[in-house]
Design an enzyme around this catalytic site. Sequence first.
Site, short mmCIF file in Angstrom:
data_model
loop_
_atom_site.label_atom_id
_atom_site.label_comp_id
_atom_site.label_asym_id
_atom_site.label_seq_id
_atom_site.Cartn_x
_atom_site.Cartn_y
_atom_site.Cartn_z
N GLY A 1 -138.79 33.38 -10.02
CA GLY A 1 -139.57 32.66 -11.03
C GLY A 1 -141.06 32.64 -10.71
O GLY A 1 -141.88 32.51 -11.61
N GLU B 1 -123.28 53.55 5.92
CA GLU B 1 -124.28 52.56 5.54
C GLU B 1 -124.98 52.88 4.21
O GLU B 1 -124.95 52.11 3.27
CB GLU B 1 -125.33 52.44 6.66
CG GLU B 1 -126.57 51.63 6.31
CD GLU B 1 -126.29 50.17 6.11
OE1 GLU B 1 -126.84 49.59 5.16
OE2 GLU B 1 -125.52 49.59 6.90
N ASP C 1 -123.43 47.99 6.64
CA ASP C 1 -122.63 47.81 7.85
C ASP C 1 -122.68 46.38 8.36
O ASP C 1 -121.69 45.65 8.34
CB ASP C 1 -123.10 48.77 8.94
CG ASP C 1 -122.49 50.15 8.80
OD1 ASP C 1 -121.31 50.25 8.46
OD2 ASP C 1 -123.20 51.15 9.04
N GLN D 1 -120.55 50.19 13.67
CA GLN D 1 -121.43 49.04 13.47
C GLN D 1 -120.83 47.85 12.75
O GLN D 1 -120.98 46.71 13.19
CB GLN D 1 -122.70 49.48 12.71
CG GLN D 1 -123.72 48.38 12.55
CD GLN D 1 -124.98 48.79 11.81
OE1 GLN D 1 -125.75 47.95 11.38
NE2 GLN D 1 -125.19 50.08 11.64
#
Length: 421
Positions: free
Chosen positions: A245, A138, A167, A16
């Site tokens: 924020g 991953e 990935d 990937q």
Amino acid sequence: MEALKDVRILDMTHVQAGPTCSQLLAWMGADVIKFEPPQGDATRGQLRDVPNADSLYFTMLNCNKRSITVNMKSAEGKQVFVDLLKKCDIMMENFGPGVLERLGFTWDKIHEINPKIVVGSIKGFGSSGPYAEFKAYENVAQAMGGAMSTTGVPDGPPFVTGAQIGDSGTGLHLAIGLLAALHQARRTGQGQYVEVAMMDGVMNLCRVKFRDHQRLTRQSLAEYSVPTYKDMGEVPRAGNDSGGGQLGNAIHCKPHGANDWLYVVVQEAVWESLAKRIGPEVHMPDLVNDPRVATITERRKNQQLVWTLLNKFAEKYTKRELMAILNPLDVPCGPIMSTQDLATDEHVKGRDMWVELDHPQRGKWFNVGMPIKLSASPAKIERSPTLGEHNDEILRDVLGYSGDKIATLKAAGALSKPAKA
């Protein structure tokens, strides 16, 4: 003209991370030669949903490429590799540590063969440091790069993200590095080695959490809905808090299914109009003046009350109906979009982000489209190649081999699996 029309890439990557990078570059016009072993990229057969056809795992990551199969265990195959190195601007690989070196192709050797070539390498943890020899996937990268520890609910286990940041995120980082190095190589005539570690890429994507990590050495984090305090050390998991924020969270809407949620950001500037709108329906007509939520400081302290009231208000509305109420109030919000939502969404289709393709083995299928829009170089998405589909074409047109030489290479097994002993 396609933006990368004059760029040729020898893509030895698989699975990937690397294919994500090379597919994006192919969509921008690069000639990507997918250099595969005779058995092909392992993902051609992984999670297969159509018998005897390349899997979606493969097809969705390898569009617009040409495939050549080469047996690197044969002398003739290695020579094909060397000849291709001479014809390419970029070579990419994501082999385990030492694989290319054992075949006799160190960075120094490749640079000697073609001084201008840029070599891109994806590693789990890089080529240096105590983790260099570790294998990574991953979710391992998400775990070790900081993403998992900061994703999930406070009292629950850490979670991986649905987005493949280990990935595909690493592939995006590599694309940036390769284009920068290519730009320099065309100025100087000298290529360089570009390395991206999956762990490093995930850390970069967790930058905001490392911001908060350092703030915790001086103060609590007022915008977090979970308790924080100075010198607590690690950044906590905080569910769907916005982490910014402005306060934000996911609000559950009717009919209260798994994805019937709207993410809402309660900006200070919109609080008064929002409070006036929801107050009467949650039996708090003077909500805008309630001291518990009248100021941003108090809303941060009592944000669970804000979310309770918004969830109560949302009980009568679907996520789309609630969005229609909040948008005129300038409240930033967006529905939680399921894969089904996105696959049928007019906005997504209108931006060519869900593209139908045809494949000789599997028939009609869809791919996620090109996310980078170039005004003068729009991407034309074409299907992925079948295994070895472009063997003769690449050998003839790129390397200039004669028909007799191609036949000799085939007979010598340079393009096919070695015979079993």
